[in-house]
Scaffold this active site. Structure first.
Site, short mmCIF file in Angstrom:
data_model
loop_
_atom_site.label_atom_id
_atom_site.label_comp_id
_atom_site.label_asym_id
_atom_site.label_seq_id
_atom_site.Cartn_x
_atom_site.Cartn_y
_atom_site.Cartn_z
N LEU A 29 0.82 -1.22 0.00
CA LEU A 29 0.00 0.00 0.00
C LEU A 29 0.85 1.27 0.00
O LEU A 29 0.33 2.37 -0.16
CB LEU A 29 -0.96 0.00 1.21
CG LEU A 29 -1.88 -1.21 1.35
CD1 LEU A 29 -2.86 -0.99 2.49
CD2 LEU A 29 -2.64 -1.48 0.05
N GLU B 217 12.32 -6.89 -8.24
CA GLU B 217 11.69 -5.71 -8.83
C GLU B 217 12.74 -4.85 -9.52
O GLU B 217 13.36 -4.01 -8.88
CB GLU B 217 11.03 -4.86 -7.73
CG GLU B 217 9.99 -5.58 -6.92
CD GLU B 217 9.12 -4.59 -6.15
OE1 GLU B 217 7.92 -4.55 -6.42
OE2 GLU B 217 9.67 -3.86 -5.31
N HIS C 66 12.97 -3.19 0.59
CA HIS C 66 12.25 -2.69 -0.58
C HIS C 66 13.08 -1.59 -1.27
O HIS C 66 13.83 -0.88 -0.61
CB HIS C 66 10.89 -2.13 -0.16
CG HIS C 66 10.03 -1.79 -1.33
ND1 HIS C 66 10.10 -0.58 -1.98
CD2 HIS C 66 9.11 -2.53 -1.99
CE1 HIS C 66 9.24 -0.58 -2.98
NE2 HIS C 66 8.62 -1.75 -3.01
N ALA D 227 1.76 -2.88 -6.35
CA ALA D 227 1.35 -1.73 -5.54
C ALA D 227 0.34 -0.88 -6.31
O ALA D 227 -0.86 -1.09 -6.19
CB ALA D 227 2.56 -0.90 -5.14
#
Lengths: 222, 222, 222, 222
Positions: free
Chosen positions: A10, A141, A93, A202
Site C-alpha cells: 500500500l 523488482e 524494498h 502496488a
C-alpha cells in the site's frame, strides 16, 4: 504445488492508508475468499493493528529494523510489528534499501519474531545474495519498471528465469515473487509460468479506479 | 597455492594519512621485498595518487561508489580511483556500509575499471551473500572485535571456518581474508591455517609504536 | 566591496577528474589572472593534492566529514583535505546532504582546520538555518534548477533576495553565492546585482565544449 | 506564562510499546489530571492510533518523513500520522537524524497537517538553526547525556541558557524544552528555572520500576 500468493504494497499512497487501507484490505479479503488465492497487504505502520484485527488476510509490515527493543526513536523492531498483528514483513524494498549487515540483522529479528519474510531485490546477483538469508520469499523488482505498468514478466522475462535459477542454486526452499509493473491476470499467469510463486504489486491495485475489479482480474487466470 | 596477502587499512587515522601514509607504505614495500609476501595499503582518497606512484605495492581505495562518472558531488567512481593509480578497492567496510543494491553496483563498477575487490562482511550469512558478487576477496570482520587487538582467529575460529565453507559453496574462486584484531605473526599463521588467503588489518600496524617491526612480525611465520 | 568569487564544482564528471581536472584548473587560473576575479575549483578528493600544488587558485573539497582523525574507513576529515592542499570545502551539497548535527560537526572541523566553508542550501529557511553556523559562504541552489542551464537568478530571483535578507538577519558576515543553472556572464552579473557575492556552478563550465570561452564569458560583465 | 509541558518518548523500549504503551499513557493521563500539567507521549507508530483514541493526552509521532503521500515504502507522511490521531511529532531526534533539507520538508509537511512540532537539537548552533524553521518547540539533548540519568540542567546549565537565548534571537515564539537525563521533579524545576518550557524524557519514566511514582515526582515542584 502450493497456491500462488499476491501481496499488495500500500506504500504511502493517499489511496492506501487510513480508511482507504481498510477498503483495499476488505476487497483483498473478499477476492481471496472467492478465489482461494492468498492475498496479503503491506500497509503503513499505523494501519498494521487495525487491518490485522479486522480482516482475515496476511498483513505485512513495509519494513522492520534489525534491532532489539531498546533506545531507538522512530525505529520499528520486528517483535513490535508482530505484536501489533502483522504476520510478515517486506525487507529491503527499493524505496527502503538496507545495508547487507542490516538485511542480516532484520532477517534474524524477523525470524525470531515468527514473521514471514519477503526480501526485495533488483537483479540476479542481489537475488542470489538474498537467498543466503533463507527468507520465505524473494521479490524481484527491476527498479526501472516499478510503477510503470510495464510488467517485468513481459519486459524482461529472462531476469525472472535467471533469478529463479540463481535462488534455487543457493537455497531451493526460497520462493520467488515477480514484482514491478504487475497489473493484470495475464501478468500474474506469466509470473507463475516463469516459475515464481506469485507477485508483489502496488499502484496496479492501490491507484486503480476500481481496485476490486483489478483484484478479480489478477486471480482470473490462476 | 598462492602466497598470502596482507592488506593494511590506513583508515582516517592521524598516523595513516599524508606523510604518515608514506611512512607506512614505505615499510610495507620494504617488508614485502624482504619476505616475498604481498602487502597492500588502503589509504584515504587523497593519498591514492602519491602512494600509487611512489611505491611498488598494491594500493586500494577504502570505498568506491557504484556510480558512473556524472553529476555526483563528494562521490568517487571506480574509474576515477583506477586512474588515480589504485589497483583495487575495499567494498562495504563496516565503517562504510552499503546497501545490497549498492554493493552490486560498486562491484560492477569496480570490475569494469579492472579493480581488485575486497568485500567486507560481518558474519557467515553476509559472507555467503557477498560471494554471489564474485569478488576477489571477502574479508570477514566481526564488528565486536574490530580495533580490540583480540584476533578473530583466536576469539572465534568457527566463524572463519564456516565462512570459508559458505563462500566456497557459493563460489570457490572467491578467496577469504581474516579481519578484526589481527596484530601478530601468530594471528596471520592461524588465519592461513583456517583456510583463508591472508588478513585485513588496520590499527595493529597503523597505530603501532614501531610499524616496521609489526610488519616483520606479521610475515614471520609464513 | 570585495571582488566576486566564482567556484566551479567539478563533481564526478568524466570531464572533471584526472587530466581533465588539470585542464579546467589551468583555464580557471588563466582567466583569474586575466580578469582579477577569484575563481576556485572543487575537484574530486584524489585531485585535491595535484591541483593544489600545480595551480594558484583556491581548491575546495566537495565534502568533509565532521570527524576527528580516527577509525573511519572511506571518510575524509577536514584536517586531511587541508594537509592535501585544499583551502576550503563545500558542505551539505544537494548531492551530499548532511544531517543538521553533521553540518555542525563539519563546520567545527573545517574551521579548526582553517578551511573556508561554503554551505549549500535549497531554500530560504535552510539558508537562514545555515547562517547560524557562520560559514564564509552560503550557496543557494534550488534543486529543481541544478544542471538545467536555467539560472536561478532568472527563474526565481525572489528566492535569492529573500535568502540574502534572511542570512543577513542571522549573521551579516556570511556571504551568499548564487547556484544552480549559472552559465553566462549575464547570470553572474544578475547574481551580483541581487546582492550575492558570486556564483557556484558546475556543468556550465565542466561540460562545456569550450570551458575557457565560458570562463571568459562568466567574468565579462564584472 | 503557560504551564510547563512534559513529553515522554517511549522509543522502541520493550517497556514502551503495545500493552506497555497503554500503561504509560494511562499513568500520564492520570498525573496530568491530578496536576494540571500537560503530559504527552511519543509512542511507536503502531501505537499512535490506539493511544490517541483511548487517552486524552497529546500523542506525538517519533518521526515523520518530509514527503507527500505517494510511492514511498516504509515511510510515514505527516498527514498519515495526523489521521491516525497524533497531535504532534518529534523531528530530528538524535536517534533519527535528518538532513537540513529533510528537516525543512518535514516541518512544512507537519505544519500543513496541523501537527505540533518538536525539533531535537544537540548544541547551541543547531538550536539556533532549528529556530529558523519556527517549530513549536526545540528540545535540546546533548547526546553524551542521553540515557545517563545525569540531567543536562545539572551537568551543563550553560548550554540550556545559551540555547534559550540563541533561539529567542532567531524567533522568540519558539519554546525550548530541556532533554537528556531528566529523571526527577528537581530536574523539571531546574529546567523551568533556566527558562525552558518543559522537558523531553524517555528512560527516566519508561524504564522506571514505578513509572506512576516518577511521573508524580516530575510534576511535584511545579
Amino acid at each position: 504445488m502450493s497456491s500462488p500468493v499476491i501481496i499488495i504494497n500500500l506504500k504511502a499512497y493517499r489511496e492506501g492508508f487510513g480508511q482507504n487501507a481498510h477498503k483495499i484490505a476488505m476487497y483483498a479479503e473478499q477476492v481471496a475468499h472467492e478465489s482461494g488465492v492468498t492475498i496479503g497487504v503491506a500497509p503503513m505502520y499505523m494501519d498494521i493493528h487495525p487491518l490485522s484485527h479486522h480482516y482475515e488476510i496476511p498483513v505485512y509490515a513495509q519494513h522492520v529494523d534489525g534491532i532489539k527493543p531498546g533506545a531507538y526513536t522512530g525505529h520499528v523492531p520486528a517483535i513490535a510489528v508482530r505484536e501489533a498483528g502483522a504476520s510478515g514483513t517486506l525487507v529491503n524494498h527499493s524505496e527502503r534499501r538496507l545495508t547487507l549487515a542490516e538485511i542480516s540483522a532484520s532477517m534474524e529479528a524477523a525470524k525470531a519474531a515468527h514473521l514471514e519474510t519477503v526480501v526485495c531485490t533488483n537483479n540476479v546477483a542481489t537475488s542470489a545474495a538474498a537467498a543466503s538469508f533463507s527468507p520465505d520469499y524473494i521479490a524481484i523488482e527491476p527498479p526501472e519498471l516499478i510503477g510503470t505498468g510495464i510488467s517485468v514478466s513481459k519486459a524482461d522475462p529472462g531476469i525472472i528465469e535467471k533469478s529463479v535459477a540463481a535462488v534455487e542454486a543457493v537455497n531451493p526452499d526460497v520462493k520467488v515473487l515477480t514484482g514491478a509493473g504487475i497489473h493484470s491476470g495475464e501478468c500474474v499467469k506469466t509470473a507463475v509460468d516463469l516459475g515464481t510463486a506469485g507477485v508483489l504489486l502496488a499502484s496496479g491495485v492501490v491507484k486503480a479506479d476500481d481496485p476490486l475489479a483489478v483484484l478479480r482480474d489478477l486471480v482470473s487466470l490462476l
